[in-house]
Design an enzyme around this catalytic site. Structure first.
Site, mmCIF file in Angstrom:
data_model
loop_
_atom_site.group_PDB
_atom_site.id
_atom_site.type_symbol
_atom_site.label_atom_id
_atom_site.label_comp_id
_atom_site.label_asym_id
_atom_site.label_seq_id
_atom_site.Cartn_x
_atom_site.Cartn_y
_atom_site.Cartn_z
ATOM 1 N N ARG A 1 -28.454 -6.611 36.409
ATOM 2 C CA ARG A 1 -28.592 -7.560 35.302
ATOM 3 C C ARG A 1 -29.298 -8.844 35.743
ATOM 4 O O ARG A 1 -29.377 -9.797 34.973
ATOM 5 C CB ARG A 1 -27.216 -7.914 34.718
ATOM 6 C CG ARG A 1 -26.405 -6.705 34.380
ATOM 7 C CD ARG A 1 -26.289 -6.484 32.868
ATOM 8 N NE ARG A 1 -25.980 -5.104 32.587
ATOM 9 C CZ ARG A 1 -26.823 -4.228 32.032
ATOM 10 N NH1 ARG A 1 -28.037 -4.586 31.679
ATOM 11 N NH2 ARG A 1 -26.461 -2.996 31.822
ATOM 12 N N HIS B 1 -35.368 -0.745 43.447
ATOM 13 C CA HIS B 1 -35.517 -0.793 41.981
ATOM 14 C C HIS B 1 -35.282 -2.229 41.514
ATOM 15 O O HIS B 1 -34.285 -2.840 41.853
ATOM 16 C CB HIS B 1 -34.516 0.171 41.323
ATOM 17 C CG HIS B 1 -34.819 0.487 39.892
ATOM 18 N ND1 HIS B 1 -34.984 -0.479 38.921
ATOM 19 C CD2 HIS B 1 -34.996 1.677 39.253
ATOM 20 C CE1 HIS B 1 -35.248 0.109 37.753
ATOM 21 N NE2 HIS B 1 -35.268 1.418 37.929
ATOM 22 N N TYR C 1 -32.878 -4.540 35.663
ATOM 23 C CA TYR C 1 -33.254 -4.151 34.297
ATOM 24 C C TYR C 1 -33.664 -5.357 33.442
ATOM 25 O O TYR C 1 -34.363 -5.200 32.440
ATOM 26 C CB TYR C 1 -32.070 -3.447 33.599
ATOM 27 C CG TYR C 1 -31.736 -2.103 34.172
ATOM 28 C CD1 TYR C 1 -32.732 -1.267 34.645
ATOM 29 C CD2 TYR C 1 -30.425 -1.656 34.217
ATOM 30 C CE1 TYR C 1 -32.435 -0.016 35.152
ATOM 31 C CE2 TYR C 1 -30.108 -0.405 34.725
ATOM 32 C CZ TYR C 1 -31.112 0.399 35.192
ATOM 33 O OH TYR C 1 -30.801 1.635 35.692
ATOM 34 N N HIS D 1 -39.415 -1.229 35.656
ATOM 35 C CA HIS D 1 -39.711 -0.840 34.282
ATOM 36 C C HIS D 1 -40.795 -1.810 33.811
ATOM 37 O O HIS D 1 -40.657 -3.014 34.033
ATOM 38 C CB HIS D 1 -38.470 -0.985 33.403
ATOM 39 C CG HIS D 1 -37.343 -0.092 33.814
ATOM 40 N ND1 HIS D 1 -36.117 -0.096 33.188
ATOM 41 C CD2 HIS D 1 -37.267 0.848 34.785
ATOM 42 C CE1 HIS D 1 -35.336 0.810 33.751
ATOM 43 N NE2 HIS D 1 -35.998 1.382 34.741
ATOM 44 N N GLU E 1 -42.569 2.517 36.202
ATOM 45 C CA GLU E 1 -41.817 3.712 35.822
ATOM 46 C C GLU E 1 -42.207 4.185 34.422
ATOM 47 O O GLU E 1 -42.383 3.379 33.517
ATOM 48 C CB GLU E 1 -40.311 3.408 35.887
ATOM 49 C CG GLU E 1 -39.446 4.625 35.566
ATOM 50 C CD GLU E 1 -37.964 4.417 35.900
ATOM 51 O OE1 GLU E 1 -37.617 3.385 36.514
ATOM 52 O OE2 GLU E 1 -37.161 5.287 35.524
ATOM 53 N N ASP F 1 -40.124 9.449 35.743
ATOM 54 C CA ASP F 1 -38.712 9.752 35.490
ATOM 55 C C ASP F 1 -38.661 10.945 34.544
ATOM 56 O O ASP F 1 -39.154 10.870 33.416
ATOM 57 C CB ASP F 1 -38.018 8.523 34.881
ATOM 58 C CG ASP F 1 -36.520 8.701 34.712
ATOM 59 O OD1 ASP F 1 -36.110 9.727 34.125
ATOM 60 O OD2 ASP F 1 -35.756 7.826 35.154
ATOM 61 N N HIS G 1 -36.998 10.347 31.232
ATOM 62 C CA HIS G 1 -37.782 9.454 30.374
ATOM 63 C C HIS G 1 -38.998 10.151 29.767
ATOM 64 O O HIS G 1 -39.259 10.010 28.567
ATOM 65 C CB HIS G 1 -38.237 8.225 31.158
ATOM 66 C CG HIS G 1 -37.104 7.362 31.641
ATOM 67 N ND1 HIS G 1 -37.287 6.256 32.450
ATOM 68 C CD2 HIS G 1 -35.770 7.456 31.425
ATOM 69 C CE1 HIS G 1 -36.113 5.715 32.714
ATOM 70 N NE2 HIS G 1 -35.180 6.416 32.112
ATOM 71 N N HIS H 1 -38.118 10.227 39.630
ATOM 72 C CA HIS H 1 -36.697 10.104 39.296
ATOM 73 C C HIS H 1 -36.298 11.425 38.665
ATOM 74 O O HIS H 1 -36.818 11.785 37.605
ATOM 75 C CB HIS H 1 -36.467 8.971 38.293
ATOM 76 C CG HIS H 1 -36.481 7.612 38.909
ATOM 77 N ND1 HIS H 1 -36.544 6.449 38.157
ATOM 78 C CD2 HIS H 1 -36.416 7.227 40.205
ATOM 79 C CE1 HIS H 1 -36.529 5.413 38.984
ATOM 80 N NE2 HIS H 1 -36.445 5.852 40.229
ATOM 81 N N ASP I 1 -33.067 7.916 26.268
ATOM 82 C CA ASP I 1 -32.793 7.509 27.641
ATOM 83 C C ASP I 1 -31.316 7.588 27.998
ATOM 84 O O ASP I 1 -30.709 6.580 28.361
ATOM 85 C CB ASP I 1 -33.351 6.096 27.912
ATOM 86 C CG ASP I 1 -33.298 5.743 29.393
ATOM 87 O OD1 ASP I 1 -32.933 6.618 30.211
ATOM 88 O OD2 ASP I 1 -33.617 4.593 29.730
ATOM 89 N N HIS J 1 -29.201 9.718 30.682
ATOM 90 C CA HIS J 1 -29.335 10.666 31.781
ATOM 91 C C HIS J 1 -28.170 11.657 31.801
ATOM 92 O O HIS J 1 -27.057 11.305 31.433
ATOM 93 C CB HIS J 1 -29.361 9.934 33.127
ATOM 94 C CG HIS J 1 -30.498 8.976 33.264
ATOM 95 N ND1 HIS J 1 -30.825 8.394 34.463
ATOM 96 C CD2 HIS J 1 -31.397 8.502 32.373
ATOM 97 C CE1 HIS J 1 -31.866 7.595 34.293
ATOM 98 N NE2 HIS J 1 -32.228 7.630 33.033
ATOM 99 N N GLU K 1 -30.699 9.877 39.539
ATOM 100 C CA GLU K 1 -30.036 8.734 38.883
ATOM 101 C C GLU K 1 -29.107 9.309 37.823
ATOM 102 O O GLU K 1 -29.181 8.951 36.649
ATOM 103 C CB GLU K 1 -31.057 7.842 38.194
ATOM 104 C CG GLU K 1 -32.131 7.277 39.087
ATOM 105 C CD GLU K 1 -33.188 6.526 38.278
ATOM 106 O OE1 GLU K 1 -33.775 7.119 37.351
ATOM 107 O OE2 GLU K 1 -33.408 5.346 38.573
HETATM 108 ZN ZN ZN Z 1 -33.288 5.946 32.365
HETATM 109 FE FE FE Z 2 -35.438 6.136 36.261
HETATM 110 FE FE FE Z 3 -35.467 2.866 36.189
#
Ligand code: ZN
Ligand code: FE
Ligand code: FE
Length: 288
Positions: free
Chosen positions: A49, A79, A82, A119, A154, A188, A191, A223, A236, A238, A268
């Site tokens: 976050r 990574h 987000y 992202h 990504e 991904d 995704h 991913h 989205d 997973h 993930e």
């Molecule tokens: Zn995702």
């Molecule tokens: Fe991913």
């Molecule tokens: Fe990601």
């Protein structure tokens, strides 16, 4: 025990790992990865976050370097948080993205030659064209000619106003980046499936499309996630490999595809605790 195709592959191994916490440092995360049968791992550079990154301990980095060399850990993937949104309409949010990108890319040079995934961002109603322009502008501020890190954009599911749901949007960002040799793509599987690409029914066709639009030489990491939703759902969510709509056969096929099999793969997938990854990794290795 030798499997039938071990000989054909010589000493090659599927390079696969999973997302783990780096809260105890580089050596600890590498040891955890190795204990799960992983030969690589992904981690957040800081709280997903946002927030401050923990201080880097040079002794820990050195111990990691030795351990990684011993265990054949070649590539690791950091990574970005987000909350990073260089395509935001709010100046403060864009400034935060600038700060995080600059700081993270500087920190990455403690472990030279590795991968940093982000992202692309969300255009929040400004339109994809404006979003693409803002992301490229942020990358042009952040990338340095001397950096050894490759920054990966990504592929995204296309939830809300997410950029990167089409290969065209990623290509448009890359085309506007001056130091584009520092930029690659992380695909991904959940995704792209959610974005509508049929990696289960026509992986060859999707890869041809990727090559035509972006160029397969840009593809640096995968991913590997199943998706809870049907193709094109743009959700989205997973799922563990084999427990979603893409399925084990198709995802195992992604790891075996001649154009992809040498890339690093990162799970993930939802797990109650990291030991759940060990079973997924073992099943994927056995089918490779
Ligand atoms: Zn995702
Ligand atoms: Fe991913
Ligand atoms: Fe990601």
């Amino acid at each position: 025990m030798m499997r039938a195709n071990d000989e054909r592959k010589g000493l090659r191994m599927l390079d696969i790992g999973c997302h783990l916490s780096i809260s105890k440092g580089y050596l600890a995360i590498a040891k955890e990865a190795a204990s799960l049968g992983a030969s690589t791992f992904q981690f957040f550079t800081r709280n997903p976050r946002g927030g401050k990154a923990r201080a880097i301990d040079p002794a820990d980095v050195e111990a990691f370097r030795v351990f990684a060399a011993e265990r054949g850990i070649k590539r690791i993937l950091a990574h970005a948080p987000y909350t990073l949104n260089p395509a935001s309409a709010t100046e403060k949010t864009r400034e935060f993205a600038d700060m995080v990108l600059a700081e993270d890319l500087a920190r990455m040079e403690n472990t030279p030659g590795q991968l940093y995934n982000m992202h692309p961002g969300s255009h929040v109603g400004q339109g994809a064209d404006v979003g693409v322009e803002l992301v490229a502008t942020a990358l042009n501020r952040a990338l340095r000619p001397e950096q050894s890190t490759v920054l990966l954009l990504e592929t995204m599911a296309g939830k809300g106003t997410e950029l990167g749901r089409s290969f065209e949007e990623l290509a448009a960002v890359i085309a506007r980046v001056e130091l584009s040799d520092k930029v690659g793509v992380c695909l991904d599987t959940c995704h792209v499936w959610d974005a509508g690409y049929d990696i289960a029914g026509d992986l060859d066709g999707v890869l041809r499309e990727f090559d035509r639009v972006v160029g397969l030489d840009r593809l640096r990491a995968i991913h590997l996630n199943d998706s809870l939703n049907p193709r094109g759902a743009r959700k989205d969510r997973h799922a563990r490999v084999g427990e979603g709509c893409i399925g084990f056969e198709a995802l195992s096929g992604v790891t075996r595809h001649p154009l992809l099999c040498d890339l690093p793969f990162y799970l993930e997938t939802p797990q109650e605790d990291p030991s759940g990854y060990a079973d997924e990794i073992a099943r994927l290795r056995a089918a490779w």
